[in-house]
Scaffold this motif. Structure first.
Motif, mmCIF file in Angstrom:
data_model
loop_
_atom_site.group_PDB
_atom_site.id
_atom_site.type_symbol
_atom_site.label_atom_id
_atom_site.label_comp_id
_atom_site.label_asym_id
_atom_site.label_seq_id
_atom_site.Cartn_x
_atom_site.Cartn_y
_atom_site.Cartn_z
ATOM 1 N N ILE A 89 0.552 -1.104 0.056
ATOM 2 C CA ILE A 89 0.276 -0.071 0.162
ATOM 3 C C ILE A 89 1.013 1.257 0.150
ATOM 4 O O ILE A 89 0.634 2.235 -0.686
ATOM 5 N N ASP A 90 2.079 1.269 0.595
ATOM 6 C CA ASP A 90 2.698 2.571 0.877
ATOM 7 C C ASP A 90 3.279 3.148 -0.978
ATOM 8 O O ASP A 90 3.622 3.401 -0.859
ATOM 9 N N ILE B 89 -6.857 1.761 6.627
ATOM 10 C CA ILE B 89 -7.172 0.937 5.893
ATOM 11 C C ILE B 89 -8.887 0.134 5.598
ATOM 12 O O ILE B 89 -8.686 0.294 7.028
ATOM 13 N N HIS B 90 -9.617 0.158 4.832
ATOM 14 C CA HIS B 90 -10.945 -0.243 4.640
ATOM 15 C C HIS B 90 -10.774 -1.692 4.083
ATOM 16 O O HIS B 90 -10.460 -1.875 2.470
ATOM 17 N N LYS B 91 -10.690 -2.529 3.997
ATOM 18 C CA LYS B 91 -10.835 -4.173 3.744
ATOM 19 C C LYS B 91 -12.200 -4.543 3.496
ATOM 20 O O LYS B 91 -12.996 -4.902 4.681
ATOM 21 N N GLU B 92 -12.381 -4.830 2.175
ATOM 22 C CA GLU B 92 -13.699 -5.397 1.986
ATOM 23 C C GLU B 92 -13.498 -6.411 1.144
ATOM 24 O O GLU B 92 -12.315 -6.602 0.312
ATOM 25 N N THR C 59 -7.593 4.967 3.240
ATOM 26 C CA THR C 59 -8.365 6.768 3.586
ATOM 27 C C THR C 59 -6.581 8.038 4.746
ATOM 28 O O THR C 59 -6.205 7.271 4.971
ATOM 29 N N TYR C 60 -6.248 8.194 3.863
ATOM 30 C CA TYR C 60 -5.361 9.204 4.330
ATOM 31 C C TYR C 60 -5.896 10.806 5.018
ATOM 32 O O TYR C 60 -6.967 11.142 3.621
ATOM 33 N N PHE D 234 -7.835 5.732 -1.361
ATOM 34 C CA PHE D 234 -7.803 5.245 -2.690
ATOM 35 C C PHE D 234 -8.579 3.916 -2.026
ATOM 36 O O PHE D 234 -9.178 3.623 -1.289
ATOM 37 N N SER D 235 -8.722 3.810 -3.525
ATOM 38 C CA SER D 235 -9.866 1.911 -3.619
ATOM 39 C C SER D 235 -8.381 0.957 -4.597
ATOM 40 O O SER D 235 -8.447 1.473 -5.807
#
Length: 155
Positions: free
Chosen positions: A17-18, A121-124, A131-132, A150-151
Motif C-alpha cells: 500500500i505504501d 485501511i478499509h478491507k472489503e 483513506t489518508y 484510494f481504492s
C-alpha cells in the motif's frame, strides 16, 4: 511459526500500500502546500472563489480509478467538520457540513492535534481502500485536513 503468518501478511500489505500510494499522496499534498495563501487558508478558500476554483482544479487532476476522492476539510468553532473543497462536487461545497464516520472523528481530531499524517485501511470483499488524512499546517497551526481516498481491486 504459524503465528507469524498474520503479522508478516499485514506487514507485506502495508508495504504494498505504501509503495502504491506514497508518491501520489505526496504530489497531492505538495499542490496544497505550494498554493497556500499568505492570508488564512480557511478565510481565503471560503471568500475567494478564484482561489478556491484554482486549488480545486489543481487537485482534480489527480483523480483516477485508484484515487477516487480528494477533499479539504476544517473544524469550525463549534467543533463540526466542514468542507473547504470537494473535488467531486459539481457546485461549490465550501462550508457545507462534512459527516465523518464515527471512527473517523478520533482520527481527524488526532491529525489536527498532532499535525501528523494518519491513514486507515478499509478491507472489503473485492477491494482494499485506504483513506489518508494529512494536516495542512499554516504558521504553527493545523488549519485543515487533506483527505484522499484510494481504492484497489483485490485479485
Amino acid at each position: 511459526m504459524y503465528s507469524l503468518i498474520p503479522v508478516l501478511e499485514e506487514r507485506l500489505e502495508r508495504k504494498i500500500i505504501d509503495i502504491s500510494t506514497k508518491d501520489l499522496i505526496d504530489a497531492v499534498y505538495r499542490v496544497v502546500e505550494r498554493n497556500l495563501p499568505e492570508r488564512d487558508l480557511i478565510i481565503t478558500v471560503l471568500y475567494n472563489p478564484d482561489y478556491r476554483k484554482k486549488l480545486k482544479d489543481n487537485l482534480k487532476i489527480f483523480l483516477s480509478e485508484r484515487l477516487k476522492y480528494i477533499f479539504l476539510i476544517y473544524k469550525d468553532p463549534s467543533g463540526k467538520y466542514r468542507y473547504l473543497i470537494d473535488t467531486t462536487a459539481k457546485d461549490n461545497s465550501a462550508n457545507l457540513l462534512f459527516m465523518p464516520l464515527k471512527e473517523e472523528i478520533t482520527i481527524l481530531d488526532k491529525v489536527l492535534k498532532t499535525k501528523k499524517v494518519h491513514y486507515k485501511i478499509h478491507k472489503e470483499v473485492s477491494t482494499i481502500g485506504i483513506t489518508y488524512y494529512l494536516p495542512v499546517v499554516q504558521g504553527r497551526e493545523a488549519k485543515a485536513i487533506l483527505v484522499a481516498d484510494f481504492s484497489f481491486e483485490v485479485l
